[in-house]
Design an enzyme around this catalytic site. Sequence first.
Site, PDB file in Angstrom:
ATOM      1  N   ARG A  53       0.828  -1.210   0.000  1.00  0.00           N
ATOM      2  CA  ARG A  53       0.000   0.000   0.000  1.00  0.00           C
ATOM      3  C   ARG A  53       0.870   1.271   0.000  1.00  0.00           C
ATOM      4  NH1 ARG A  53      -2.078   2.503   4.224  1.00  0.00           N
ATOM      5  NH2 ARG A  53      -2.097   0.671   5.550  1.00  0.00           N
ATOM      6  N   TYR A 106     -16.948  15.016 -15.865  1.00  0.00           N
ATOM      7  CA  TYR A 106     -17.274  13.591 -15.794  1.00  0.00           C
ATOM      8  C   TYR A 106     -18.315  13.384 -14.686  1.00  0.00           C
ATOM      9  CZ  TYR A 106     -16.570   8.599 -15.038  1.00  0.00           C
ATOM     10  OH  TYR A 106     -16.761   7.258 -14.885  1.00  0.00           O
ATOM     11  N   ASP A 178      -8.222  17.145 -15.441  1.00  0.00           N
ATOM     12  CA  ASP A 178      -8.539  15.786 -15.875  1.00  0.00           C
ATOM     13  C   ASP A 178      -8.256  15.736 -17.373  1.00  0.00           C
ATOM     14  OD1 ASP A 178      -9.700  13.450 -16.794  1.00  0.00           O
ATOM     15  OD2 ASP A 178     -11.427  13.555 -15.459  1.00  0.00           O
ATOM     16  N   LYS A 203      -8.622   4.205 -19.339  1.00  0.00           N
ATOM     17  CA  LYS A 203      -8.920   4.566 -20.709  1.00  0.00           C
ATOM     18  C   LYS A 203      -7.668   4.430 -21.594  1.00  0.00           C
ATOM     19  CE  LYS A 203     -12.779   5.488 -18.601  1.00  0.00           C
ATOM     20  NZ  LYS A 203     -13.103   6.807 -18.068  1.00  0.00           N
TER      21      LYS A 203
HETATM   22  C1  LIG Z   1     -13.638   7.341 -16.907  1.00  0.00           C
HETATM   23  C2  LIG Z   1     -13.344   8.736 -16.520  1.00  0.00           C
HETATM   24  C3  LIG Z   1     -13.105   9.090 -15.167  1.00  0.00           C
HETATM   25  C4  LIG Z   1     -13.215   8.094 -14.040  1.00  0.00           C
HETATM   26  O1  LIG Z   1     -12.259   7.094 -14.135  1.00  0.00           O
HETATM   27  P1  LIG Z   1     -12.456   5.609 -13.541  1.00  0.00           P
HETATM   28  O2  LIG Z   1     -11.208   4.926 -13.954  1.00  0.00           O
HETATM   29  O3  LIG Z   1     -13.699   5.038 -14.135  1.00  0.00           O
HETATM   30  O4  LIG Z   1     -12.591   5.748 -12.058  1.00  0.00           O
HETATM   31  C5  LIG Z   1     -12.800  10.413 -14.894  1.00  0.00           C
HETATM   32  N1  LIG Z   1     -12.727  11.347 -15.873  1.00  0.00           N
HETATM   33  C6  LIG Z   1     -12.963  11.036 -17.161  1.00  0.00           C
HETATM   34  C7  LIG Z   1     -12.875  12.113 -18.181  1.00  0.00           C
HETATM   35  C8  LIG Z   1     -13.285   9.738 -17.526  1.00  0.00           C
HETATM   36  O5  LIG Z   1     -13.524   9.438 -18.812  1.00  0.00           O
END
Ligand SMILES: *Cc1c(COP(=O)(O)O)cnc(C)c1O
Length: 387
Positions: A53, A106, A178, A203
């Site tokens: 961790r 998001y 983000d 992603k």
């Molecule tokens: C998918 C996504 C998230 C969240 O990510 P997770 O891996 O599902 O927790 C945050 N911001 C954007 C733009 C996303 O596409």
Amino acid sequence: MPGERTTSVHGREEPRAGPLVTPIHQTSTFVLASAQEVDDVYEGRRQGDVYTRYSNPSTTSVESRLAALEGTQDAVVSGSGMAAIATGVLAFVGAGGRIVSTSDLYGGTINLFRTLESRFGIRIDHVSPTDVDALRAALRTKADLVYLETPTNPTLRLVDLAQSAQIARAAGAVTLVDSTFASPVNSRPHALGIDLVMHSATKYLGGHSDISAGAVCGSREHVARVRGLHKLMGAVLDPHAAFLLERGLRTLPLRVKAANDNAQAVAEHLARHPAVKRVHYPGLPSHPQHALAKRQMPGGYGGLLSFDLASFDDAKRFLDGLRVVRNAASLGGVESLCSLPLQQSHRNQPKEVLDRAGIVPGTVRLALGIEDAADLVADVDQALKGL
Ligand SMILES: *Cc1c(COP(=O)(O)O)cnc(C)c1O
């Protein structure tokens, strides 16, 4: 400085004897050589792993590669994008603090922000993603954090990162973006002055729709604050997922370039199609921020696009007519995916939220993968014929 493909294959590593690929250190704890070594590691006199961790060679290795790709001193990986957002935000904002954020976030982030407001009295003010003057005005009152997301989901609006960073810095606020949709291949927010760059590594970074992971990249000092909270909240990435993430990173530039090219080809085709009312893609000259996209996304305009059909029923028929593109939420994998914002990301959102984001009932989102452009164009075309 090596090029991006070389960096994604080799990271910042010097050649050394041993396994070429970082092994999966599937262990929860580490044996230390002596009582002296325990003290040395805890006091930072010696680098070492104690407990997964806190750190693990599989996660440390992928963090170093990711920091190299994003052009930052350090990075911390987590078990999901949401874990990265939660720890990234809470590392800089406490109870009673204030966040100025762009709208069009998001869905999970919106829900997290609502929870932070109601549970911790954190004040969150939203400004339009395309209005830097509104950001400047909002920052006349002190804020701890400026939270940005670009390009936005699903209408691909851009936040001007260089200007936002400058305004936030002058106001003494930390900036976090983000950058999931852009990936480090298309945009490097840190080089534009943004402090912290967050990714849902689920992603593009992972790239194969087979892991859940997140990351926050930035200076050593900023990342250390996130990492501290990260340890306490247990937002850790499993060593096996870290291995898969590192494998994904090796081909990131190739995959993102292929997705960019596919999105451009499909966007251009859709823009000429009579059944399509409107196409949202930063790579089209008709995009209202195409000039900004050119400056801010020098690597490419991304693998996401959205477009408007006449009705929700048409959008559903289009989705059901696809044969190559799969009906699934998410993005950034090698497979092309299609989803309807009204059914998935913006389900049950009030009309003012949809209006603000530019979503109509017939809006369709495509997240292009790496298949052949001709097959994707043909698939979209035959699905449109069925309307
Ligand atoms: C998918 C996504 C998230 C969240 O990510 P997770 O891996 O599902 O927790 C945050 N911001 C954007 C733009 C996303 O596409």
